[in-house]
Design a protein around this motif. Sequence first.
Motif, PDB file in Angstrom:
ATOM      1  N   LYS A  64      -9.679   5.974  -2.776  1.00 22.66           N
ATOM      2  CA  LYS A  64     -10.054   7.371  -2.522  1.00 22.66           C
ATOM      3  C   LYS A  64     -11.550   7.587  -2.739  1.00 22.66           C
ATOM      4  O   LYS A  64     -12.185   8.368  -2.021  1.00 22.66           O
ATOM      5  CB  LYS A  64      -9.238   8.298  -3.418  1.00 22.66           C
ATOM      6  CG  LYS A  64      -7.770   8.360  -3.026  1.00 22.66           C
ATOM      7  CD  LYS A  64      -6.982   9.317  -3.902  1.00 22.66           C
ATOM      8  CE  LYS A  64      -5.529   9.373  -3.469  1.00 22.66           C
ATOM      9  NZ  LYS A  64      -4.714  10.264  -4.319  1.00 22.66           N
ATOM     10  N   ARG A 106      -5.746   2.490  -6.959  1.00 24.81           N
ATOM     11  CA  ARG A 106      -5.297   3.772  -6.400  1.00 24.81           C
ATOM     12  C   ARG A 106      -6.440   4.776  -6.328  1.00 24.81           C
ATOM     13  O   ARG A 106      -6.521   5.583  -5.400  1.00 24.81           O
ATOM     14  CB  ARG A 106      -4.176   4.363  -7.248  1.00 24.81           C
ATOM     15  CG  ARG A 106      -2.860   3.617  -7.163  1.00 24.81           C
ATOM     16  CD  ARG A 106      -1.772   4.331  -7.937  1.00 24.81           C
ATOM     17  NE  ARG A 106      -0.595   3.487  -8.087  1.00 24.81           N
ATOM     18  CZ  ARG A 106      -0.259   2.857  -9.200  1.00 24.81           C
ATOM     19  NH1 ARG A 106      -1.009   3.007 -10.292  1.00 24.81           N
ATOM     20  NH2 ARG A 106       0.812   2.089  -9.240  1.00 24.81           N
ATOM     21  N   GLU A 118       0.409   7.293   2.369  1.00 28.08           N
ATOM     22  CA  GLU A 118       1.143   8.034   3.402  1.00 28.08           C
ATOM     23  C   GLU A 118       0.819   9.519   3.321  1.00 28.08           C
ATOM     24  O   GLU A 118       0.506  10.158   4.333  1.00 28.08           O
ATOM     25  CB  GLU A 118       2.643   7.803   3.260  1.00 28.08           C
ATOM     26  CG  GLU A 118       3.456   8.448   4.364  1.00 28.08           C
ATOM     27  CD  GLU A 118       4.925   8.078   4.304  1.00 28.08           C
ATOM     28  OE1 GLU A 118       5.666   8.523   5.208  1.00 28.08           O
ATOM     29  OE2 GLU A 118       5.332   7.352   3.371  1.00 28.08           O
ATOM     30  N   GLN A 119       0.868  10.081   2.114  1.00 31.52           N
ATOM     31  CA  GLN A 119       0.559  11.505   1.938  1.00 31.52           C
ATOM     32  C   GLN A 119      -0.933  11.765   2.156  1.00 31.52           C
ATOM     33  O   GLN A 119      -1.327  12.778   2.750  1.00 31.52           O
ATOM     34  CB  GLN A 119       0.971  11.967   0.540  1.00 31.52           C
ATOM     35  CG  GLN A 119       2.469  11.964   0.283  1.00 31.52           C
ATOM     36  CD  GLN A 119       3.018  10.565   0.006  1.00 31.52           C
ATOM     37  OE1 GLN A 119       2.263   9.645  -0.320  1.00 31.52           O
ATOM     38  NE2 GLN A 119       4.338  10.413   0.119  1.00 31.52           N
ATOM     39  N   PHE A 120      -1.766  10.838   1.695  1.00 33.39           N
ATOM     40  CA  PHE A 120      -3.209  11.011   1.784  1.00 33.39           C
ATOM     41  C   PHE A 120      -3.680  11.080   3.234  1.00 33.39           C
ATOM     42  O   PHE A 120      -4.624  11.809   3.564  1.00 33.39           O
ATOM     43  CB  PHE A 120      -3.910   9.868   1.057  1.00 33.39           C
ATOM     44  CG  PHE A 120      -5.401   9.989   0.995  1.00 33.39           C
ATOM     45  CD1 PHE A 120      -6.010  10.895   0.143  1.00 33.39           C
ATOM     46  CD2 PHE A 120      -6.209   9.195   1.808  1.00 33.39           C
ATOM     47  CE1 PHE A 120      -7.392  11.006   0.100  1.00 33.39           C
ATOM     48  CE2 PHE A 120      -7.589   9.301   1.755  1.00 33.39           C
ATOM     49  CZ  PHE A 120      -8.184  10.207   0.896  1.00 33.39           C
ATOM     50  N   TRP A 158       0.816  -1.210   0.000  1.00 35.97           N
ATOM     51  CA  TRP A 158       0.000   0.000   0.000  1.00 35.97           C
ATOM     52  C   TRP A 158       0.858   1.271   0.000  1.00 35.97           C
ATOM     53  O   TRP A 158       0.519   2.257  -0.657  1.00 35.97           O
ATOM     54  CB  TRP A 158      -0.953  -0.003   1.204  1.00 35.97           C
ATOM     55  CG  TRP A 158      -2.203  -0.768   0.927  1.00 35.97           C
ATOM     56  CD1 TRP A 158      -2.419  -2.109   1.129  1.00 35.97           C
ATOM     57  CD2 TRP A 158      -3.402  -0.252   0.355  1.00 35.97           C
ATOM     58  NE1 TRP A 158      -3.686  -2.460   0.730  1.00 35.97           N
ATOM     59  CE2 TRP A 158      -4.313  -1.336   0.247  1.00 35.97           C
ATOM     60  CE3 TRP A 158      -3.812   1.015  -0.069  1.00 35.97           C
ATOM     61  CZ2 TRP A 158      -5.602  -1.180  -0.264  1.00 35.97           C
ATOM     62  CZ3 TRP A 158      -5.096   1.169  -0.571  1.00 35.97           C
ATOM     63  CH2 TRP A 158      -5.966   0.087  -0.672  1.00 35.97           C
ATOM     64  N   THR A 159       1.976   1.264   0.732  1.00 39.37           N
ATOM     65  CA  THR A 159       2.839   2.442   0.720  1.00 39.37           C
ATOM     66  C   THR A 159       3.708   2.479  -0.530  1.00 39.37           C
ATOM     67  O   THR A 159       4.158   3.549  -0.946  1.00 39.37           O
ATOM     68  CB  THR A 159       3.728   2.479   1.968  1.00 39.37           C
ATOM     69  OG1 THR A 159       4.416   1.234   2.120  1.00 39.37           O
ATOM     70  CG2 THR A 159       2.894   2.751   3.210  1.00 39.37           C
ATOM     71  N   ARG A 160       3.945   1.330  -1.134  1.00 39.36           N
ATOM     72  CA  ARG A 160       4.750   1.274  -2.356  1.00 39.36           C
ATOM     73  C   ARG A 160       3.944   1.674  -3.589  1.00 39.36           C
ATOM     74  O   ARG A 160       4.444   2.338  -4.493  1.00 39.36           O
ATOM     75  CB  ARG A 160       5.298  -0.145  -2.541  1.00 39.36           C
ATOM     76  CG  ARG A 160       6.298  -0.295  -3.686  1.00 39.36           C
ATOM     77  CD  ARG A 160       6.753  -1.743  -3.841  1.00 39.36           C
ATOM     78  NE  ARG A 160       5.708  -2.616  -4.320  1.00 39.36           N
ATOM     79  CZ  ARG A 160       5.179  -3.630  -3.628  1.00 39.36           C
ATOM     80  NH1 ARG A 160       5.589  -3.905  -2.407  1.00 39.36           N
ATOM     81  NH2 ARG A 160       4.228  -4.365  -4.149  1.00 39.36           N
ATOM     82  N   GLU A 161       2.687   1.283  -3.635  1.00 43.16           N
ATOM     83  CA  GLU A 161       1.888   1.434  -4.850  1.00 43.16           C
ATOM     84  C   GLU A 161       0.914   2.609  -4.819  1.00 43.16           C
ATOM     85  O   GLU A 161       0.347   2.960  -5.851  1.00 43.16           O
ATOM     86  CB  GLU A 161       1.094   0.144  -5.109  1.00 43.16           C
ATOM     87  CG  GLU A 161       1.943  -1.103  -5.317  1.00 43.16           C
ATOM     88  CD  GLU A 161       2.699  -1.104  -6.630  1.00 43.16           C
ATOM     89  OE1 GLU A 161       2.425  -0.223  -7.483  1.00 43.16           O
ATOM     90  OE2 GLU A 161       3.567  -1.970  -6.822  1.00 43.16           O
ATOM     91  N   THR A 162       0.677   3.187  -3.645  1.00 43.40           N
ATOM     92  CA  THR A 162      -0.280   4.296  -3.553  1.00 43.40           C
ATOM     93  C   THR A 162       0.342   5.457  -2.783  1.00 43.40           C
ATOM     94  O   THR A 162       1.446   5.363  -2.250  1.00 43.40           O
ATOM     95  CB  THR A 162      -1.578   3.868  -2.824  1.00 43.40           C
ATOM     96  OG1 THR A 162      -1.336   3.824  -1.412  1.00 43.40           O
ATOM     97  CG2 THR A 162      -2.055   2.501  -3.296  1.00 43.40           C
ATOM     98  N   ASP A 163      -0.419   6.531  -2.690  1.00 44.33           N
ATOM     99  CA  ASP A 163       0.026   7.700  -1.920  1.00 44.33           C
ATOM    100  C   ASP A 163      -0.628   7.722  -0.543  1.00 44.33           C
ATOM    101  O   ASP A 163      -0.881   8.788   0.018  1.00 44.33           O
ATOM    102  CB  ASP A 163      -0.294   8.978  -2.683  1.00 44.33           C
ATOM    103  CG  ASP A 163      -1.795   9.195  -2.866  1.00 44.33           C
ATOM    104  OD1 ASP A 163      -2.587   8.246  -2.601  1.00 44.33           O
ATOM    105  OD2 ASP A 163      -2.192  10.304  -3.276  1.00 44.33           O
TER     106      ASP A 163
END
Length: 337
Positions: free
Chosen positions: A325, A321, A121-123, A114-119
Amino acid sequence: MHTQRRRRTSRAAVTGAAMLAATAALALGPTALAPAAAASTAVAAPARTALDGAGIVSETWIDGRTVDLQINSPAIRGTVATRLLLPADWSAQATRTWPVLYLLQGAHDDYTSWTRETDIEQFTADKEVIVAMPSSGPTGIPSTWWNFGSGAPDYETFQVTELMQLLQQNYRAGTTRAIGGVSTGGWGAIAFAARHPGAFKAAASYSGVLHTTMPGMPIIVEAIVGREGLLPWALWGSPIFQSPLWNAQNPYALASKLTGTSLYLSSGTGVVGGNGELSAEALETTLWPASQSFAARLQQLGIPAQTHFYLGGTHSWTYWRNEYKTSWPLLSQALGL
């Protein structure tokens, strides 16, 4: 009449070809690339343990919010990893508890996906929630394995019991939770919510395997297991001889237990209206009937669900991704954010 017959034949041919391509992709497709090494600091593990003796062996802080745990799990009978994203002010607010969002990996991936393929952490940087991303093992199926009677490894007990207790004891996790997952993780999200009523206020499935006994689905599940060099029947046994066990793990069969849980379901048609990525499209096409059947079952039971069923799409992060959201308003409401 002739036109209708030709259309039915064409549709059957597409479905059959998709099943073959999807099974081949599961058996032969590339595994997820290992994430690049990140700067980290290992520190002594917290002392407290879960009620069955599960304990945190080590913490590795990747940055100010991201921490990787190695957990000694009696349920797994070994050490298993989990990645956490903590709220930005987690350290500053040392007396409060936090809601928890579980995010589950897909097949042939790992807890860093999830941290490798999406944002993610920022989200979630400005959101007051702990994000827990536990390992589901190499197959990505977070279940209690039959394993010819041994009942191990037991990823369900690890994730739903041991990890929950450790998060409450060591990271000030509260009891308000939501869960989401991709592919086999989507299965886990819905299955956990049904098998543990009240544990999760919301559950989201992104291209999940939601009717595991539907014709063709046992082949897909067994191909996932076989690709990791494991005996296909090790998971839940034979779909025929151990059919009660298969049904006990089947979201479709458990749908009535989802009353009161906020649900989000998304899936694409894949090959029909796809973009040319055949293997990923084929797998999405193969899972489409199961997601439709599950959604229809919920409707029959009068259980509401937010759905996003779209034309085309691939069984990949390219679509997931955006899907997580899209589901966020439902998840955040359940988490009280």
